[in-house]
Design a protein around this motif. Sequence first.
Motif, PDB file in Angstrom:
ATOM      1  N   ILE A 220      49.727 -45.452   1.609  1.00  0.00           N
ATOM      2  CA  ILE A 220      50.896 -45.716   0.772  1.00  0.00           C
ATOM      3  C   ILE A 220      50.463 -46.026  -0.656  1.00  0.00           C
ATOM      4  O   ILE A 220      51.051 -45.516  -1.629  1.00  0.00           O
ATOM      5  CB  ILE A 220      51.745 -46.866   1.349  1.00  0.00           C
ATOM      6  CG1 ILE A 220      52.425 -46.416   2.642  1.00  0.00           C
ATOM      7  CG2 ILE A 220      52.796 -47.330   0.336  1.00  0.00           C
ATOM      8  CD1 ILE A 220      53.208 -47.511   3.345  1.00  0.00           C
ATOM      9  N   LEU A 224      51.618 -43.750  -3.821  1.00  0.00           N
ATOM     10  CA  LEU A 224      52.401 -44.349  -4.901  1.00  0.00           C
ATOM     11  C   LEU A 224      51.693 -44.240  -6.246  1.00  0.00           C
ATOM     12  O   LEU A 224      52.335 -44.069  -7.285  1.00  0.00           O
ATOM     13  CB  LEU A 224      52.704 -45.816  -4.581  1.00  0.00           C
ATOM     14  CG  LEU A 224      53.659 -46.049  -3.409  1.00  0.00           C
ATOM     15  CD1 LEU A 224      53.831 -47.539  -3.151  1.00  0.00           C
ATOM     16  CD2 LEU A 224      55.016 -45.399  -3.673  1.00  0.00           C
ATOM     17  N   ILE A 236      58.623 -42.574   1.770  1.00  0.00           N
ATOM     18  CA  ILE A 236      57.659 -42.991   2.786  1.00  0.00           C
ATOM     19  C   ILE A 236      58.332 -42.927   4.151  1.00  0.00           C
ATOM     20  O   ILE A 236      59.318 -43.611   4.399  1.00  0.00           O
ATOM     21  CB  ILE A 236      57.122 -44.408   2.516  1.00  0.00           C
ATOM     22  CG1 ILE A 236      56.499 -44.482   1.111  1.00  0.00           C
ATOM     23  CG2 ILE A 236      56.116 -44.808   3.590  1.00  0.00           C
ATOM     24  CD1 ILE A 236      55.346 -43.540   0.882  1.00  0.00           C
ATOM     25  N   HIS A 239      57.994 -46.191   8.113  1.00  0.00           N
ATOM     26  CA  HIS A 239      57.209 -47.367   7.715  1.00  0.00           C
ATOM     27  C   HIS A 239      57.137 -48.328   8.897  1.00  0.00           C
ATOM     28  O   HIS A 239      58.155 -48.713   9.463  1.00  0.00           O
ATOM     29  CB  HIS A 239      57.864 -48.037   6.506  1.00  0.00           C
ATOM     30  CG  HIS A 239      56.978 -49.023   5.819  1.00  0.00           C
ATOM     31  ND1 HIS A 239      56.685 -50.250   6.352  1.00  0.00           N
ATOM     32  CD2 HIS A 239      56.309 -48.959   4.655  1.00  0.00           C
ATOM     33  CE1 HIS A 239      55.870 -50.902   5.539  1.00  0.00           C
ATOM     34  NE2 HIS A 239      55.631 -50.140   4.497  1.00  0.00           N
ATOM     35  N   LEU A 248      55.492 -51.344  -1.583  1.00  0.00           N
ATOM     36  CA  LEU A 248      56.807 -50.806  -1.926  1.00  0.00           C
ATOM     37  C   LEU A 248      57.532 -51.729  -2.895  1.00  0.00           C
ATOM     38  O   LEU A 248      58.158 -51.262  -3.863  1.00  0.00           O
ATOM     39  CB  LEU A 248      57.647 -50.627  -0.659  1.00  0.00           C
ATOM     40  CG  LEU A 248      57.178 -49.560   0.327  1.00  0.00           C
ATOM     41  CD1 LEU A 248      58.043 -49.584   1.576  1.00  0.00           C
ATOM     42  CD2 LEU A 248      57.225 -48.174  -0.312  1.00  0.00           C
ATOM     43  N   ARG A 249      57.474 -53.023  -2.643  1.00  0.00           N
ATOM     44  CA  ARG A 249      58.165 -53.975  -3.531  1.00  0.00           C
ATOM     45  C   ARG A 249      57.629 -53.872  -4.950  1.00  0.00           C
ATOM     46  O   ARG A 249      58.394 -53.834  -5.921  1.00  0.00           O
ATOM     47  CB  ARG A 249      58.000 -55.394  -2.998  1.00  0.00           C
ATOM     48  CG  ARG A 249      58.748 -55.673  -1.707  1.00  0.00           C
ATOM     49  CD  ARG A 249      58.791 -57.164  -1.381  1.00  0.00           C
ATOM     50  NE  ARG A 249      59.560 -57.388  -0.170  1.00  0.00           N
ATOM     51  CZ  ARG A 249      59.029 -57.621   1.029  1.00  0.00           C
ATOM     52  NH1 ARG A 249      57.705 -57.675   1.163  1.00  0.00           N
ATOM     53  NH2 ARG A 249      59.790 -57.812   2.082  1.00  0.00           N
ATOM     54  N   LYS A 252      58.608 -50.450  -6.621  1.00  0.00           N
ATOM     55  CA  LYS A 252      60.012 -50.422  -7.039  1.00  0.00           C
ATOM     56  C   LYS A 252      60.221 -51.307  -8.268  1.00  0.00           C
ATOM     57  O   LYS A 252      60.996 -50.950  -9.173  1.00  0.00           O
ATOM     58  CB  LYS A 252      60.908 -50.860  -5.878  1.00  0.00           C
ATOM     59  CG  LYS A 252      60.995 -49.829  -4.767  1.00  0.00           C
ATOM     60  CD  LYS A 252      62.036 -50.200  -3.719  1.00  0.00           C
ATOM     61  CE  LYS A 252      62.214 -49.074  -2.725  1.00  0.00           C
ATOM     62  NZ  LYS A 252      63.375 -49.247  -1.853  1.00  0.00           N
ATOM     63  N   VAL A 258      60.629 -44.371  -5.450  1.00  0.00           N
ATOM     64  CA  VAL A 258      60.196 -44.301  -4.063  1.00  0.00           C
ATOM     65  C   VAL A 258      61.300 -44.841  -3.172  1.00  0.00           C
ATOM     66  O   VAL A 258      61.912 -45.859  -3.467  1.00  0.00           O
ATOM     67  CB  VAL A 258      58.889 -45.092  -3.823  1.00  0.00           C
ATOM     68  CG1 VAL A 258      59.000 -46.543  -4.285  1.00  0.00           C
ATOM     69  CG2 VAL A 258      58.478 -45.019  -2.358  1.00  0.00           C
ATOM     70  N   THR A 259      61.584 -44.110  -2.104  1.00  0.00           N
ATOM     71  CA  THR A 259      62.449 -44.594  -1.045  1.00  0.00           C
ATOM     72  C   THR A 259      61.608 -44.674   0.227  1.00  0.00           C
ATOM     73  O   THR A 259      60.547 -44.057   0.320  1.00  0.00           O
ATOM     74  CB  THR A 259      63.657 -43.679  -0.825  1.00  0.00           C
ATOM     75  OG1 THR A 259      63.200 -42.337  -0.578  1.00  0.00           O
ATOM     76  CG2 THR A 259      64.571 -43.680  -2.048  1.00  0.00           C
ATOM     77  N   ALA A 260      62.096 -45.439   1.196  1.00  0.00           N
ATOM     78  CA  ALA A 260      61.325 -45.613   2.423  1.00  0.00           C
ATOM     79  C   ALA A 260      62.267 -45.838   3.588  1.00  0.00           C
ATOM     80  O   ALA A 260      63.327 -46.450   3.449  1.00  0.00           O
ATOM     81  CB  ALA A 260      60.350 -46.777   2.293  1.00  0.00           C
ATOM     82  N   THR A 304      63.846 -53.489   0.176  1.00  0.00           N
ATOM     83  CA  THR A 304      62.505 -52.921   0.085  1.00  0.00           C
ATOM     84  C   THR A 304      62.425 -51.623   0.884  1.00  0.00           C
ATOM     85  O   THR A 304      61.859 -50.628   0.434  1.00  0.00           O
ATOM     86  CB  THR A 304      61.457 -53.927   0.602  1.00  0.00           C
ATOM     87  OG1 THR A 304      61.560 -55.137  -0.151  1.00  0.00           O
ATOM     88  CG2 THR A 304      60.056 -53.361   0.487  1.00  0.00           C
TER      89      THR A 304
END
Length: 489
Positions: A220, A224, A236, A239, A248-249, A252, A258-260, A304
């Motif tokens: 990841i 990213l 992603i 997850h 991710l946090r 963003k 980015v989406t997950a 998140t």
Amino acid sequence: MKEVDLVIRGARVVSVDQIIEASVAIAGEHIVAVGHDDTMPPAREEMRADGLFLLPGAIDSHVHFRDPGYPNKETWKTGSAAAAMGGVTTVFEMPNTNPATGTVEALRLKQKAAESSYCDFGIHGLLGDDTVERLEELLDAGVTSFKAFVGNTFGNLPAPTDGALLEGFEKLAPLGIRTVVHAENSSILQRRQQKMKAAGRIDAMAHLAARPAVAEIEAIGRVLTLAEWTGARVHIAHHSAADSLFLLREAKRRGVDVTAETCPQYLLLNTSHMLKLGGVMRLNPPIREARHNQPLWDALLDGTLDMIATDHAPHTPEEKTRESIWDCDCGFPGVETQMPLMLTEVNRERATLMDYVRWSAVNPARAWGLYGTKGVIAPGAHADIAIVDMQRAGTLSQNRLQSISKISPWNGRAVKGYPLHTLLRGRFVMREGKLVSDAVGWGRTVKGVQKMPTPKPRNTEHYSSAILQTPAGVPATAVPVGAVDWSAA
């Protein structure tokens, strides 16, 4: 007032912000009115939905319908039937079929198979070293998005090199196209699996040991980094680990697009279930320890993680119950059971129906450029609706699945909350808990209705396409090294 095709009366309509008592009018494929019962136009058909909830049809961005190539596991017809039964009206199908969806010829085979679909669909094309030069060609031919298998999984497609992944992002960033990434470090997985095989470990827990959370963390982070540098949109997939949520946090927070997703199996199952069910539970990434479950719920609730998907990955019972865990195929069916599983958790007050609509419909619609047309019950939108009874209780049974794959870790699980009816673009594809057989083939591609936001590519001067061009003012041919008299320096 002009007569419409259907009015659904007396329901409670769920959006991401509120639940209101309202009736819904449908003409053709679209919703034309949402409001008080007295304001509805005359209709050729009326349905009473007292006590029921109207949810936007779920959008599952991660399914494997195995077609073409593996009809013993699933077909578009059976997989999409399972979706319809589960309140899912749109799916995005993965490219690890046979042949893999990395050429226009392979795409045409998949599009032909999808003509039997009960649900609308997008098709993820393959992003790999051998396909990176064909991405635009695949988009023109009907691919909606791409998938990069950074971690190995069913089909054993080679992971793209970092150079190919960067180049793919460079090509897709200016187009605004999102790439799904299976984010596990293939080198770690393969080395550990080989060593455990050599040591004779064939137990169920060996699969988890081969794919530790650090493999997800590293992959990841790498993905990213490349996405942030290029301005590419990434997603992603599945997850699974609490330990990688910080990436991710932070991404963003920095503005990375980015989406997950996570899946019900990572929210609700853990290694205690793996010890009981063995190979039935083998999937990629693996089911992890119980400590990961609640942080994933928390990450959904705080944004998140954006959405629920299923990684619907069917195999035959024989393929899932072999003695060695390494011989058990990875994955299990999920598109039909996702909604009752999640509605059960809503009934347990782990989340609200509005949260669920955000995860199952609104955020997927936004991520894939469909919001407004799909993901919402509002005038002008497609009439994609799951009509849900939150009080209906039952027990999930693998033998009743529409999927060819009649083996599931959810078999025997008590649930409360079921989709009773599913409408796709105004037509019932599931009614009163039964598939509407003559709706086969009603599904169509979402390619024509996608409207992605304006792309924001970055560092374009360093893209591969840019460095192949000789800058202005620089001679096209370099001076040969041997022509320089270094002794005079």
